[in-house]
Every structure is written in structure tokens, then in C-alpha cells.
Design an enzyme around this catalytic site. Sequence first.
Site, PDB file in Angstrom:
ATOM      1  N   ARG A  69      -5.422  28.295   6.595  1.00 55.80           N
ATOM      2  CA  ARG A  69      -5.943  26.968   6.941  1.00 55.80           C
ATOM      3  C   ARG A  69      -6.469  26.229   5.714  1.00 55.80           C
ATOM      4  NH1 ARG A  69     -10.926  24.530   9.557  1.00 55.80           N
ATOM      5  NH2 ARG A  69     -10.155  22.965  11.033  1.00 55.80           N
TER       6      ARG A  69
ATOM      7  N   ALA B  75      -8.468  17.894  10.928  1.00 56.92           N
ATOM      8  CA  ALA B  75      -8.071  19.240  11.319  1.00 56.92           C
ATOM      9  C   ALA B  75      -9.029  19.660  12.430  1.00 56.92           C
ATOM     10  CB  ALA B  75      -8.171  20.188  10.126  1.00 56.92           C
ATOM     11  N   SER B  76      -8.496  19.916  13.605  1.00 55.87           N
ATOM     12  CA  SER B  76      -9.338  20.184  14.776  1.00 55.87           C
ATOM     13  C   SER B  76     -10.139  21.463  14.618  1.00 55.87           C
ATOM     14  CB  SER B  76      -8.464  20.280  16.036  1.00 55.87           C
ATOM     15  OG  SER B  76      -7.785  19.080  16.282  1.00 55.87           O
ATOM     16  N   VAL B  77     -11.192  21.588  15.408  1.00 54.95           N
ATOM     17  CA  VAL B  77     -12.010  22.795  15.430  1.00 54.95           C
ATOM     18  C   VAL B  77     -11.100  23.993  15.724  1.00 54.95           C
ATOM     19  CG1 VAL B  77     -13.878  23.981  16.630  1.00 54.95           C
ATOM     20  CG2 VAL B  77     -14.041  21.519  16.192  1.00 54.95           C
ATOM     21  N   PRO B  78     -11.145  25.054  14.926  1.00 57.36           N
ATOM     22  CA  PRO B  78     -10.218  26.173  15.128  1.00 57.36           C
ATOM     23  C   PRO B  78     -10.259  26.779  16.528  1.00 57.36           C
ATOM     24  CG  PRO B  78     -11.237  26.342  12.972  1.00 57.36           C
ATOM     25  CD  PRO B  78     -11.927  25.203  13.672  1.00 57.36           C
TER      26      PRO B  78
END
Length: 412
Positions: free
Chosen positions: A39, A71-74
Site C-alpha cells: 500500500r 486511499a480508503s481506510v484499509p
Amino acid sequence: MSTISYSPEVLRAAMVDRIRGVGHASTPAVDAAMRTVPRHEFVPEASTEDAYADIAVVTKRTDDGTALSCASVPAIVAMMLDQLQVQPGDRILEIGAGTGYNAALLAQLTGPGGSVTTVDIDADVTAGARRGLDATGNEQVHVVTRDGSLGASENAPYDRIIFTVGAWDLTPAFWEQLAPGGRLVVPLRWRGQTRSIAFVRDGEALVSDSMELCGFVPMIGQEGERTGAIDTDGLVTLYWDVDQTIDPTKLSGVLDQPKETVWSKVLVGSQDPFDGVWLRMTGHDGRVCRISADPVAVNAGLCTPAIPIRSPALVEDDSLGYLAFRKLGEGRFELGAIGHGPHGGHLAGQLCNEIEVWNQDRNARPTVRAYLTDAPRSAISLDHALSNEAIEKAASRLVVSVSRRSARHAST
């Protein structure tokens, strides 16, 4: 005093362990993909620690600071991949290219026998996604700069479609490009809430088989949601849909009127979800919307919703009722409602009735069916629907239904 620095591999493994601890990345395939894809390579402007923290990383903003892409929350990424149920060899369409990280995960999941196409309306975003994908060995992913509402017919049909932006509507492209029996996962907005819904294609209908409350950057070009403040300082805001007859100007100053509070006697623990109250209400009450109160308004006692940033409310002309709770003891809360305006007490009472119906079967999982607006009425299933009226959008309509047991509760 020195600070210990961990390698990306160690941080990535810890990230996935945390995600699994909250119930996501629940399949071996999703777990392995998230442990493999780096990531930090997709968010070079963030520190390595932030890249693997459970936070969203904003990568583009408007001049006023509003997030345009991130980038969205994992944990949310993992949750939606669980919902998508990718199989090796699947053809996948992603709406919202972001950093390219999610497309890389999808490429891992579908393997060399499948394909991934990711679409975004913003050329800067797609260029960034392309760089990240190429740098991590994912040159095979197709990156397209286009209005996401059009999909990508050139690589259709797709076994799986996933949105990584909040959508207010579903356009005909997704019925045309999703294969029969295919799955579509979308953070869909209606009546002020956003839920990640996993739909399965069933003829003319998209039928939900899982739903999770979430929040996403909204898709550009879909203007179906309205907002308006109801106090002079702009601290309390309503969010509603264009098909609703809500006029915030009629509510100006309503919070300065005496409040009426009604308690339901329904108790929840500090970790118990109660968003099902809101979901059920959307299926039969055209007055339900979202209320959001700034911390200043909450601290001053002007407006105290159960969850300040997002709670359900009922609006009727110049009156308002919204969901609230009070603490009774350690880890115990009673759900209720607060009303303002001439009919505020009545609206608060109706909200409490909704709480009580939900409490009779908390585990009920309403089903959402989506149809195109031009679908024949004969194709629309109203079995167990909470109302004979659909939720109308520009290109699609939604029908919310419940099980027989829950339907009986709703009628008592």
C-alpha cells in the site's frame, strides 16, 4: 530517545492482523492479497506508518479543502472485497480509480486468468493510479479516464463491479455491463445514509445480500442529495434526497423552540449497532433524512443526536424529530428521540415506535432491490416491502423489504 522504525512488511502484516480482528479480510484470498500488495507504494506522499494505519489518505483536494480522491481506510477496503467475493478468472470493473491500490488488490484476487478495468473521471487521478500500478508490476490493469456512470463497455460483460466512490444513483450502464448472476458492490446513498451494498444480478433486479454502514467521497456528477442548515450559525445540517419535500427554510430557528423528549425503554450497549432503525425507516417513510450537528451545537445543547455527525431525523413541514440516547449506567444507553416545532413531540413518538419495532427483531436484515426506472411494474417485487412506494432516483428505484416475521412486527 530514538523511535523504532518498522519495515513496510512488518507494518503491512500488523495492518492485516488488525483488520482481521474486526472481522474483515475474512477469506484466505483477501487476507493474502492485502498481505502482498504494498500500500505504501500507492501513497508516496504519506509516511510508511500512515500508509499502514487504519486511516484514509487524501490524495487530492479542492481549493476549499474538500477531499476529491483518497486511499480508503484499509478496513473498509477489506470489508468491500469480502462482499465482492472475487473468484479466480473474474472480469472486474472498478468505478473510482483512487490511487490504484484497490485495483492492484483486485488483480491479485482475479489472477492471470481474469482482468481488471478501473475508471475515474479525473485525469490526474487516473495518471496517479497508472503510475502506482506500473511501479508495482500491475501493468495489465486497464485504467480509463471517463465519467464512471458510463462504466467501460469495451471490456464488458463483468462478473464483478465495485464502486470505491459514493454513488447516489445506478445508471443503465451497470445493468448492461454486469453479467447475469454477477455481483455489484457499491456505497449507495439514500435518505442521508451511505451503505456498502453487495447486489446480485437477478434478471431485471439487483438484489442485496449484505449491507454495511459506511462513508465515501461522493461520485462527481450525481446531484441527487440536498443539504441545508436549520440554524443561523450553520451548525446543524440536514441531508435529504431530491424526491423528498423537505424545505429547510421552514425549519429555520426550530431548534430554538421548546424540545419534547420521548424515551423508548429500549436499551443498547456501548458496542451495539442500532443503525437498523434508520435502514427500516427508509423503506416506508418519505420524511426520513440525516441530521448532522457540529460539536459546538452538541456542547451547547442546541442539538444532541445519538451520533452527532449522522443520525436519522423525521421532518414534517416546520417540525423536526431526531434519534437520541441517554446514558443509564456503565455501558448502557436508552434510545429515544427529541422533537422541536408544532409536531415535534409527535415525530419523536413516531421515532420511538420505529425503535421498538426494530428492537423486536434486531437481527432482521432488510433486503434492498434496485431496478431501472423504466423497468416494467410487473418486474418489480413488492413482497414484504415496507411500502408500496419505491424510492425514486434519476435512473433507478429502490425497494426496501423485510422478512415475514419482521413484516408482522411492523404491522402490530
